[in-house]
Write a protein that holds these residues in place. Structure first.
Motif, PDB file in Angstrom:
ATOM      1  N   ASP A 100     -10.753   1.804  -9.010  1.00 32.65           N
ATOM      2  CA  ASP A 100     -10.967   3.022  -9.795  1.00 32.65           C
ATOM      3  C   ASP A 100     -11.139   2.673 -11.280  1.00 32.65           C
ATOM      4  N   ARG A 145      -8.340   1.024  -4.373  1.00 34.49           N
ATOM      5  CA  ARG A 145      -8.089   2.176  -3.515  1.00 34.49           C
ATOM      6  C   ARG A 145      -9.007   2.128  -2.291  1.00 34.49           C
ATOM      7  N   THR A 146      -8.606   2.860  -1.256  1.00 32.02           N
ATOM      8  CA  THR A 146      -9.430   2.995  -0.052  1.00 32.02           C
ATOM      9  C   THR A 146      -9.434   4.446   0.393  1.00 32.02           C
ATOM     10  N   ASP A 147     -10.622   4.984   0.647  1.00 30.15           N
ATOM     11  CA  ASP A 147     -10.777   6.295   1.264  1.00 30.15           C
ATOM     12  C   ASP A 147     -11.264   6.087   2.695  1.00 30.15           C
ATOM     13  N   HIS A 190      -5.967   8.298   2.280  1.00 27.54           N
ATOM     14  CA  HIS A 190      -6.227   7.657   0.985  1.00 27.54           C
ATOM     15  C   HIS A 190      -5.141   6.604   0.748  1.00 27.54           C
ATOM     16  N   TYR A 191      -5.558   5.370   0.430  1.00 31.00           N
ATOM     17  CA  TYR A 191      -4.630   4.279   0.185  1.00 31.00           C
ATOM     18  C   TYR A 191      -4.739   3.817  -1.268  1.00 31.00           C
ATOM     19  N   ARG A 192      -3.590   3.561  -1.877  1.00 32.19           N
ATOM     20  CA  ARG A 192      -3.548   2.880  -3.179  1.00 32.19           C
ATOM     21  C   ARG A 192      -2.977   1.500  -2.906  1.00 32.19           C
ATOM     22  N   MET A 236       0.819  -1.204   0.000  1.00 33.69           N
ATOM     23  CA  MET A 236       0.000   0.000   0.000  1.00 33.69           C
ATOM     24  C   MET A 236       0.856   1.259   0.000  1.00 33.69           C
TER      25      MET A 236
END
Length: 284
Positions: free
Chosen positions: A256, A262-264, A278-280, A102
């Motif tokens: 996306d 992704r995670t918000d 915010h995670y990618r 991440m």
């Protein structure tokens, strides 16, 4: 007063405060849903894992290369959630977390950032737990992730430890215990995350929901004691005390338009926005 003595005084004072404002709970009976790992004095890190395994009569599997935070997302199935409806990438992340890496970005509300920095300095970084990054450069080099399984006496996954550290320094940011748990009066299991602390824990119960596009929402609503939300638990001798926190979280895990997961993560205090993470997510 030395740094060690000052920190010890802070810790004792904070536990006394939560005992004063919390309610007495019965962890062996009515409030078993709040029973969670704790640890001894000193930095938290992964010190709680072996003690928790011994407490539940199980063992620790520290060599997890394929497993996840939950053995299967279907353990959350209920009237408001069906794991089969999830985007397969979202499901794979939770069932095979060890395969993923991440990157993270942080955005604090200007009103709350100074307070977050103070808490992180006084508690988070010192005890190596819940050390929320307060500046974008804190996570510029990324965050490392490691999954450890807690096994029951039959060798089945009882819970998972998710250990996240700053790549640049190796300092712990989060050390959480993940499982599914049913709250009183509910027929829908929640995601239960416990962050062990000395003689207690911070715990979050998140209600799952699948969006029409297969993405996952995890939310903690502002309701009564025993509902999804955030709690502080303090153990004192053979007694325990718990208080509900006015913190409300929302996680949205989604792919996306380019297929990147992704995670918000939004954190609020009452109705005020405190922090956005915010995670990618990508293959390890």
């Amino acid at each position: 007063m030395g740094d060690g003595r000052f920190g010890r005084t802070l810790d004792l004072g904070s536990r006394a405060w939560w005992r004063a404002v919390g309610r007495r709970v019965d962890l062996a009976g009515e409030h078993r849903w709040l029973d969670a790992p704790a640890c001894g004095p000193g930095p938290v890190g992964e010190s709680w894992l072996a003690a928790e395994a011994e407490r539940v009569g199980g063992s620790v599997d520290a060599d997890v290369t394929d497993g996840g935070l939950l053995a299967s997302m279907s353990v959350l199935d209920g009237p408001g959630f069906r794991a089969a409806d999830l985007d397969e990438r979202v499901r794979d992340f939770y069932e095979h977390t060890a395969r993923w890496r991440m990157d993270v970005w942080t955005q604090w509300s200007p009103v709350f950032q100074p307070g977050g920095e103070l808490i992180s300095r006084l508690f988070g970084r010192r005890v190596q737990q819940l050390a929320l990054p307060t500046r974008p450069m804190d996570v510029a080099h990324g965050m490392d992730s490691r999954v450890v399984h807690l096994l029951d006496a039959e060798g089945r996954q009882h819970a998972a430890g998710w250990l996240r550290t700053l790549t640049a320094t190796g300092e712990y940011v989060y050390s959480g215990c993940y499982s599914a748990r049913l709250l009183p009066g509910s027929d829908q299991p929640s995601v239960h995350v416990a962050f062990p602390l000395e003689s207690g824990s911070v715990q979050v119960f998140l209600r799952p929901h699948v969006e029409p596009d297969g993405s996952l929402l995890l939310t903690s609503a502002s309701k009564a004691f025993g509902d999804p939300g955030a709690y502080v638990l303090v153990r004192h001798g053979d007694r325990a005390y718990a208080a509900r926190l006015p913190l409300h979280e929302r996680f949205h895990v989604y792919a996306d338009p380019r297929g990147i997961l992704r995670t918000d993560h939004h954190l609020r205090l009452y109705a005020a926005r405190v922090l956005h993470l915010h995670y990618r997510l990508g293959p390890a």
